[in-house]
Design a protein around this motif. Structure first.
Motif, PDB file in Angstrom:
ATOM      1  N   LYS A   1      -2.945  -0.226   8.250  1.00 24.66           N
ATOM      2  CA  LYS A   1      -2.446   1.151   8.145  1.00 24.66           C
ATOM      3  C   LYS A   1      -3.430   2.115   8.781  1.00 24.66           C
ATOM      4  CE  LYS A   1       0.580   4.139   6.781  1.00 24.66           C
ATOM      5  NZ  LYS A   1       1.862   4.198   7.510  1.00 24.66           N
ATOM      6  N   ALA A   2      -4.705   1.943   8.508  1.00 20.96           N
ATOM      7  CA  ALA A   2      -5.726   2.808   9.116  1.00 20.96           C
ATOM      8  C   ALA A   2      -5.673   2.696  10.635  1.00 20.96           C
ATOM      9  CB  ALA A   2      -7.112   2.443   8.592  1.00 20.96           C
TER      10      ALA A   2
ATOM     11  N   ILE B   1       0.824  -1.207   0.000  1.00 24.12           N
ATOM     12  CA  ILE B   1       0.000   0.000   0.000  1.00 24.12           C
ATOM     13  C   ILE B   1       0.861   1.261   0.000  1.00 24.12           C
ATOM     14  CG2 ILE B   1      -1.939  -1.095   1.202  1.00 24.12           C
ATOM     15  CD1 ILE B   1      -0.847   0.494   3.747  1.00 24.12           C
ATOM     16  N   GLY B   2       0.235   2.362  -0.379  1.00 23.02           N
ATOM     17  CA  GLY B   2       0.790   3.706  -0.249  1.00 23.02           C
ATOM     18  C   GLY B   2      -0.311   4.590   0.297  1.00 23.02           C
ATOM     19  N   ILE B   3       0.006   5.830   0.625  1.00 24.53           N
ATOM     20  CA  ILE B   3      -1.013   6.706   1.199  1.00 24.53           C
ATOM     21  C   ILE B   3      -0.825   8.145   0.741  1.00 24.53           C
ATOM     22  CG2 ILE B   3       0.283   7.080   3.338  1.00 24.53           C
ATOM     23  CD1 ILE B   3      -2.564   6.893   4.735  1.00 24.53           C
TER      24      ILE B   3
ATOM     25  N   VAL C   1      -6.430   8.695   1.446  1.00 23.09           N
ATOM     26  CA  VAL C   1      -6.646   7.625   0.488  1.00 23.09           C
ATOM     27  C   VAL C   1      -5.499   6.636   0.687  1.00 23.09           C
ATOM     28  CG1 VAL C   1      -6.845   6.929  -1.928  1.00 23.09           C
ATOM     29  CG2 VAL C   1      -7.765   9.148  -1.190  1.00 23.09           C
ATOM     30  N   ILE C   2      -5.858   5.407   1.002  1.00 21.52           N
ATOM     31  CA  ILE C   2      -4.878   4.328   1.093  1.00 21.52           C
ATOM     32  C   ILE C   2      -4.931   3.596  -0.240  1.00 21.52           C
ATOM     33  CG2 ILE C   2      -4.238   2.189   2.259  1.00 21.52           C
ATOM     34  CD1 ILE C   2      -5.597   3.399   4.810  1.00 21.52           C
ATOM     35  N   HIS C   3      -3.805   3.600  -0.939  1.00 21.93           N
ATOM     36  CA  HIS C   3      -3.725   3.019  -2.274  1.00 21.93           C
ATOM     37  C   HIS C   3      -3.227   1.581  -2.146  1.00 21.93           C
ATOM     38  CE1 HIS C   3      -4.249   7.061  -3.967  1.00 21.93           C
ATOM     39  NE2 HIS C   3      -3.481   7.440  -2.956  1.00 21.93           N
ATOM     40  N   ALA C   4      -4.102   0.619  -2.386  1.00 15.62           N
ATOM     41  CA  ALA C   4      -3.777  -0.800  -2.238  1.00 15.62           C
ATOM     42  C   ALA C   4      -3.607  -1.433  -3.616  1.00 15.62           C
ATOM     43  CB  ALA C   4      -4.891  -1.514  -1.472  1.00 15.62           C
TER      44      ALA C   4
END
Length: 181
Positions: free
Chosen positions: A117-118, A75-77, A88-91
């Motif tokens: 992550k959240a 993931i990225g954020i 926005v968490i980019h999965a």
């Protein structure tokens, strides 16, 4: 307006299945079904940038410059730009390759790491789309099993996250997922 069609408590976390537009979810974070380069050209990713503003793509570009491409299952954020969601968490889910390329493991990781992550960020609410089951071709029924397992496993260790929402454009898919959890 988004409509909750199913609700269930799993180890002190409320799971809600929603029919509607992910970009309109009033949560702390939404999850983007991303590609490894965070190029938001189509599908959920493009809708997020349209609703949240160009800043999300700009932050995505900066994220990739700083951290490199995101591997499948990772993931990225970024910020949420103009979205109701702060983040926005980019999965990056897997592209379906017949089930012979660790797709299940990678999809599970993408969902689980988004939730993790959240929780690390001390967020209370998150909403996810049907990661990998669109243009990445992951069979929806199989994906639902993975989403369900990731939620159940994560719920056993969650600290701050209290509500997980899965948001579907199609009521048919929302109902199908509700039968799997």
């Amino acid at each position: 307006m988004n409509k909750v069609i199913f609700e269930k408590e799993i180890n002190n976390i409320i799971l809600k299945i929603v029919v509607g537009d992910l970009t309109k979810e009033n949560v702390d974070a939404i999850v983007n079904a991303a590609n490894s380069y965070l190029a938001h050209g189509g599908g959920v990713a493009a809708a997020i940038v349209r609703a949240g503003g160009r800043i999300i793509q700009e932050e995505s570009n900066e994220y990739i410059k700083k951290n490199g491409i995101i591997k499948t299952g990772e993931i990225g954020i970024t910020s949420g730009g103009r979205l109701k969601a702060k983040y926005v968490i980019h999965a990056v889910g897997p592209v379906w390759n017949g089930g012979n390329s660790n797709e299940e493991k990678h999809l599970y990781s993408a969902v689980y790491k988004s939730l993790e992550k959240a929780d690390e960020m001390k967020l209370k609410t998150i909403s996810l789309p049907a990661i990998s089951s669109g243009i990445f071709g992951y069979p929806f029924e199989k994906a639902c099993d993975v989403y369900s397992k990731a939620i159940n496993d994560f719920s056993k260790t969650a600290k701050s996250l209290r509500e997980i929402r899965f948001c579907f454009l199609e009521k048919k898919k929302a109902l199908e997922f509700s039968r799997k959890v």
